[in-house]
Design a protein around this motif. Sequence first.
Motif, PDB file in Angstrom:
ATOM      1  N   ASN A 134       0.771  -1.649  -0.212  1.00  0.00           N
ATOM      2  CA  ASN A 134      -0.187   0.339   0.021  1.00  0.00           C
ATOM      3  C   ASN A 134       0.990   1.088   0.230  1.00  0.00           C
ATOM      4  OD1 ASN A 134      -2.338  -1.623  -0.161  1.00  0.00           O
ATOM      5  ND2 ASN A 134      -2.942  -1.961   2.341  1.00  0.00           N
ATOM      6  N   LEU A 135       2.061   1.408  -1.040  1.00  0.00           N
ATOM      7  CA  LEU A 135       3.120   2.528  -1.250  1.00  0.00           C
ATOM      8  C   LEU A 135       3.127   2.318  -2.336  1.00  0.00           C
ATOM      9  CD1 LEU A 135       6.069   1.264   0.803  1.00  0.00           C
ATOM     10  CD2 LEU A 135       4.415   2.616   1.908  1.00  0.00           C
ATOM     11  N   ARG A 136       3.741   3.680  -2.585  1.00  0.00           N
ATOM     12  CA  ARG A 136       4.062   4.142  -4.304  1.00  0.00           C
ATOM     13  C   ARG A 136       5.350   3.940  -4.449  1.00  0.00           C
ATOM     14  NH1 ARG A 136       3.991  10.520  -1.737  1.00  0.00           N
ATOM     15  NH2 ARG A 136       5.677   9.040  -1.175  1.00  0.00           N
ATOM     16  N   ALA A 137       4.766   2.952  -6.180  1.00  0.00           N
ATOM     17  CA  ALA A 137       6.769   3.161  -6.347  1.00  0.00           C
ATOM     18  C   ALA A 137       7.351   3.094  -6.479  1.00  0.00           C
ATOM     19  CB  ALA A 137       5.915   3.344  -8.050  1.00  0.00           C
ATOM     20  N   ARG A 138       7.057   4.784  -6.513  1.00  0.00           N
ATOM     21  CA  ARG A 138       8.556   5.738  -5.849  1.00  0.00           C
ATOM     22  C   ARG A 138       8.445   5.543  -4.692  1.00  0.00           C
ATOM     23  NH1 ARG A 138       4.793  10.055  -6.291  1.00  0.00           N
ATOM     24  NH2 ARG A 138       4.829  11.340  -4.502  1.00  0.00           N
ATOM     25  N   ASP A 139       8.391   5.102  -3.672  1.00  0.00           N
ATOM     26  CA  ASP A 139       9.303   4.545  -2.380  1.00  0.00           C
ATOM     27  C   ASP A 139       9.643   2.965  -2.570  1.00  0.00           C
ATOM     28  OD1 ASP A 139       7.853   6.337  -1.338  1.00  0.00           O
ATOM     29  OD2 ASP A 139       5.776   5.308  -1.189  1.00  0.00           O
TER      30      ASP A 139
END
Length: 96
Positions: A54-59
Amino acid sequence: MPFLLEIRVRPNASRNKVGGSVGEPPRLIVAVQAPAVDGKANQAVIKELASAFNLRARDFTIVFGELGRDKRLLVDGDKKTLQAKLEELMGEPKLL
């Protein structure tokens, strides 16, 4: 503070899936349908991990294993939350 995540990638899988573990020390298994050509599998891996955590790909940043099946990624996020989710996803150890 970044979280270090160790994974084993299964490219050309029948479906995309994040879960299970393999090896010693245990690594999270990430199966993707994308082939290991021109970074397509890496892009798919990051997309699947972002969805699973449940994060962004850029993380997610690959810091080791760009061209191999075993990879290390740095993940930006709350360390306790990420560790709990990782343990949930790994479940029972499996062999490849």
